[in-house]
Design a protein around this motif. Structure first.
Motif, PDB file in Angstrom:
ATOM      1  N   ALA A 155       9.339  -0.916   5.349  1.00 16.47           N
ATOM      2  CA  ALA A 155       9.549  -1.294   3.953  1.00 16.47           C
ATOM      3  C   ALA A 155       9.089  -2.723   3.695  1.00 16.47           C
ATOM      4  O   ALA A 155       8.563  -3.036   2.613  1.00 16.47           O
ATOM      5  N   TYR A 156       9.263  -3.583   4.673  1.00 21.79           N
ATOM      6  CA  TYR A 156       8.822  -4.964   4.516  1.00 21.79           C
ATOM      7  C   TYR A 156       7.301  -5.044   4.409  1.00 21.79           C
ATOM      8  O   TYR A 156       6.769  -5.726   3.524  1.00 21.79           O
ATOM      9  N   VAL A 157       6.609  -4.346   5.300  1.00 23.24           N
ATOM     10  CA  VAL A 157       5.141  -4.329   5.233  1.00 23.24           C
ATOM     11  C   VAL A 157       4.686  -3.769   3.894  1.00 23.24           C
ATOM     12  O   VAL A 157       3.805  -4.339   3.222  1.00 23.24           O
ATOM     13  N   ARG A 158       5.295  -2.662   3.491  1.00 23.06           N
ATOM     14  CA  ARG A 158       4.954  -2.055   2.201  1.00 23.06           C
ATOM     15  C   ARG A 158       5.217  -3.041   1.064  1.00 23.06           C
ATOM     16  O   ARG A 158       4.428  -3.137   0.108  1.00 23.06           O
ATOM     17  N   GLY A 159       6.302  -3.792   1.157  1.00 21.38           N
ATOM     18  CA  GLY A 159       6.618  -4.760   0.116  1.00 21.38           C
ATOM     19  C   GLY A 159       5.580  -5.848  -0.011  1.00 21.38           C
ATOM     20  O   GLY A 159       5.254  -6.294  -1.121  1.00 21.38           O
ATOM     21  N   LEU A 160       5.029  -6.302   1.119  1.00 17.66           N
ATOM     22  CA  LEU A 160       3.990  -7.323   1.067  1.00 17.66           C
ATOM     23  C   LEU A 160       2.713  -6.782   0.422  1.00 17.66           C
ATOM     24  O   LEU A 160       2.013  -7.505  -0.299  1.00 17.66           O
ATOM     25  N   ILE A 161       2.409  -5.527   0.689  1.00 17.29           N
ATOM     26  CA  ILE A 161       1.234  -4.915   0.064  1.00 17.29           C
ATOM     27  C   ILE A 161       1.455  -4.773  -1.440  1.00 17.29           C
ATOM     28  O   ILE A 161       0.543  -5.015  -2.250  1.00 17.29           O
ATOM     29  N   ASP A 162       2.672  -4.412  -1.838  1.00 22.91           N
ATOM     30  CA  ASP A 162       2.991  -4.337  -3.265  1.00 22.91           C
ATOM     31  C   ASP A 162       2.867  -5.714  -3.922  1.00 22.91           C
ATOM     32  O   ASP A 162       2.421  -5.824  -5.073  1.00 22.91           O
ATOM     33  N   GLU A 163       3.267  -6.755  -3.207  1.00 20.57           N
ATOM     34  CA  GLU A 163       3.082  -8.120  -3.711  1.00 20.57           C
ATOM     35  C   GLU A 163       1.607  -8.404  -3.978  1.00 20.57           C
ATOM     36  O   GLU A 163       1.254  -9.002  -5.001  1.00 20.57           O
ATOM     37  N   ALA A 164       0.766  -8.011  -3.026  1.00 15.35           N
ATOM     38  CA  ALA A 164      -0.669  -8.237  -3.176  1.00 15.35           C
ATOM     39  C   ALA A 164      -1.214  -7.472  -4.384  1.00 15.35           C
ATOM     40  O   ALA A 164      -2.103  -7.964  -5.094  1.00 15.35           O
ATOM     41  N   ARG A 165      -0.664  -6.297  -4.630  1.00 13.49           N
ATOM     42  CA  ARG A 165      -1.113  -5.521  -5.795  1.00 13.49           C
ATOM     43  C   ARG A 165      -0.702  -6.222  -7.093  1.00 13.49           C
ATOM     44  O   ARG A 165      -1.494  -6.325  -8.028  1.00 13.49           O
ATOM     45  N   ARG A 166       0.528  -6.735  -7.133  1.00 21.06           N
ATOM     46  CA  ARG A 166       0.984  -7.438  -8.326  1.00 21.06           C
ATOM     47  C   ARG A 166       0.189  -8.730  -8.557  1.00 21.06           C
ATOM     48  O   ARG A 166       0.028  -9.173  -9.693  1.00 21.06           O
ATOM     49  N   ALA A 167      -0.283  -9.305  -7.463  1.00 23.51           N
ATOM     50  CA  ALA A 167      -1.096 -10.520  -7.573  1.00 23.51           C
ATOM     51  C   ALA A 167      -2.540 -10.208  -7.956  1.00 23.51           C
ATOM     52  O   ALA A 167      -3.350 -11.123  -8.152  1.00 23.51           O
ATOM     53  N   GLY A 168      -2.888  -8.925  -8.071  1.00 23.65           N
ATOM     54  CA  GLY A 168      -4.227  -8.526  -8.450  1.00 23.65           C
ATOM     55  C   GLY A 168      -5.231  -8.591  -7.321  1.00 23.65           C
ATOM     56  O   GLY A 168      -6.445  -8.554  -7.565  1.00 23.65           O
ATOM     57  N   GLU A 169      -4.748  -8.666  -6.094  1.00 26.42           N
ATOM     58  CA  GLU A 169      -5.660  -8.786  -4.952  1.00 26.42           C
ATOM     59  C   GLU A 169      -6.055  -7.437  -4.364  1.00 26.42           C
ATOM     60  O   GLU A 169      -6.966  -7.374  -3.535  1.00 26.42           O
ATOM     61  N   VAL A 170      -5.360  -6.379  -4.740  1.00 25.46           N
ATOM     62  CA  VAL A 170      -5.754  -5.013  -4.368  1.00 25.46           C
ATOM     63  C   VAL A 170      -5.666  -4.164  -5.626  1.00 25.46           C
ATOM     64  O   VAL A 170      -4.922  -4.490  -6.557  1.00 25.46           O
ATOM     65  N   PRO A 171      -6.423  -3.083  -5.704  1.00 26.70           N
ATOM     66  CA  PRO A 171      -6.426  -2.252  -6.915  1.00 26.70           C
ATOM     67  C   PRO A 171      -5.045  -1.669  -7.216  1.00 26.70           C
ATOM     68  O   PRO A 171      -4.243  -1.414  -6.315  1.00 26.70           O
ATOM     69  N   THR A 180       0.018   0.844   4.614  1.00 27.09           N
ATOM     70  CA  THR A 180       1.101   0.427   5.512  1.00 27.09           C
ATOM     71  C   THR A 180       1.035   1.199   6.816  1.00 27.09           C
ATOM     72  O   THR A 180       1.123   0.626   7.908  1.00 27.09           O
ATOM     73  N   PHE A 181       0.873   2.509   6.713  1.00 26.92           N
ATOM     74  CA  PHE A 181       0.783   3.367   7.899  1.00 26.92           C
ATOM     75  C   PHE A 181      -0.359   2.928   8.802  1.00 26.92           C
ATOM     76  O   PHE A 181      -0.202   2.808  10.022  1.00 26.92           O
ATOM     77  N   GLU A 182      -1.503   2.675   8.221  1.00 27.31           N
ATOM     78  CA  GLU A 182      -2.677   2.303   9.009  1.00 27.31           C
ATOM     79  C   GLU A 182      -2.488   0.956   9.699  1.00 27.31           C
ATOM     80  O   GLU A 182      -2.821   0.806  10.889  1.00 27.31           O
ATOM     81  N   LEU A 183      -1.958  -0.023   8.986  1.00 28.00           N
ATOM     82  CA  LEU A 183      -1.766  -1.341   9.584  1.00 28.00           C
ATOM     83  C   LEU A 183      -0.769  -1.295  10.733  1.00 28.00           C
ATOM     84  O   LEU A 183      -1.010  -1.850  11.812  1.00 28.00           O
ATOM     85  N   VAL A 184       0.358  -0.622  10.512  1.00 27.18           N
ATOM     86  CA  VAL A 184       1.369  -0.522  11.568  1.00 27.18           C
ATOM     87  C   VAL A 184       0.815   0.239  12.765  1.00 27.18           C
ATOM     88  O   VAL A 184       1.064  -0.129  13.925  1.00 27.18           O
ATOM     89  N   ALA A 185       0.042   1.285  12.505  1.00 21.84           N
ATOM     90  CA  ALA A 185      -0.551   2.058  13.601  1.00 21.84           C
ATOM     91  C   ALA A 185      -1.489   1.188  14.438  1.00 21.84           C
ATOM     92  O   ALA A 185      -1.487   1.264  15.678  1.00 21.84           O
ATOM     93  N   MET A 186      -2.292   0.359  13.803  1.00 24.51           N
ATOM     94  CA  MET A 186      -3.198  -0.525  14.532  1.00 24.51           C
ATOM     95  C   MET A 186      -2.418  -1.534  15.381  1.00 24.51           C
ATOM     96  O   MET A 186      -2.762  -1.791  16.548  1.00 24.51           O
TER      97      MET A 186
END
Length: 220
Positions: A155-171, A180-186
């Protein structure tokens, strides 16, 4: 606002400014000594490798003294999970929080995890990867504690990605759960390869893959 993964939480410490007598402080010191050892053992042998008698013998402590601190093997295991979580927060989460919100924070989190694993903060590699595999098909309080820690981490990793989306840095239509799944898997693949094969090139491969994936996800 992203999920803040337990910043400031510690296991077996005392509240800042609290006056304690010598016995309490000695008890806290012993607790920290015991948990330092149990975390190291569990990262290699699993939580089932822990026992009050074993830890007392290895550290030259009385069995009754260790029992007085923890009361049972299960509580010793639970305390070890909590202590490992505090270490994880300090070594992986806290460095990420020092980066600005957005993809920079996601990148810093991944870098901090790889450093935590590479530096063998726990001798067996990532504590939670090891005990998650050990308890994945079990039931009980220890399994629940391990599962809760992992759920909170995801949930924390997902939350950081959501932050990036709100900041307009990801679509806006980015599949945050998939990323999140891919990053944690790597991250976990790098840790597992290094722990099993002693091959640290896995960290470089993971870093390259994460950099490429975040670049592809970026809307800028």
């Amino acid at each position: 606002m992203s999920v803040r993964w337990g910043i400031g939480w510690t296991e077996g410490g005392t509240v800042a400014g609290t006056v304690t007598d010598g016995r309490v402080e000695r008890g806290n010191q012993t607790r920290r000594l015991v948990l330092g050892r149990t975390m190291a053992i569990a990262s290699v042998e699993g939580l089932e490798g822990l026992s009050i008698g074993r830890i007392a013998g290895e550290l030259g402590l009385s069995k009754s003294g260790v029992f007085a601190l923890f009361g049972s093997k299960e509580e010793l295991q639970l305390a070890t999970v909590r202590a490992a979580r505090a270490v994880y927060v300090d070594r992986v989460v806290r460095p990420a929080e020092e980066a600005p919100p957005g993809l920079a924070r996601v990148r810093r989190l991944c870098e901090a995890y790889l450093a935590y694993s590479r530096d063998r903060v726990f001798p067996g590699g990532c504590f939670f990867t090891a005990v998650s595999a050990e308890f994945s098909a079990r039931h009980g309080a220890v399994r629940d504690a391990v599962a809760a820690a992992r759920t909170e981490w995801i949930a924390y990793v997902r939350g950081l990605i959501d932050e990036a989306r709100r900041a307009g840095e990801v679509p806006g239509d980015l599949d945050a759960a998939q990323l999140t799944f891919e990053l944690v898997a790597m991250l976990e693949m790098a840790n597992s390869d290094s722990a099993l094969h002693g091959d640290d090139t896995s960290y470089d491969r993971a870093q390259a893959a994460i950099t490429a994936r975040l670049s592809a996800a970026s809307s800028r």
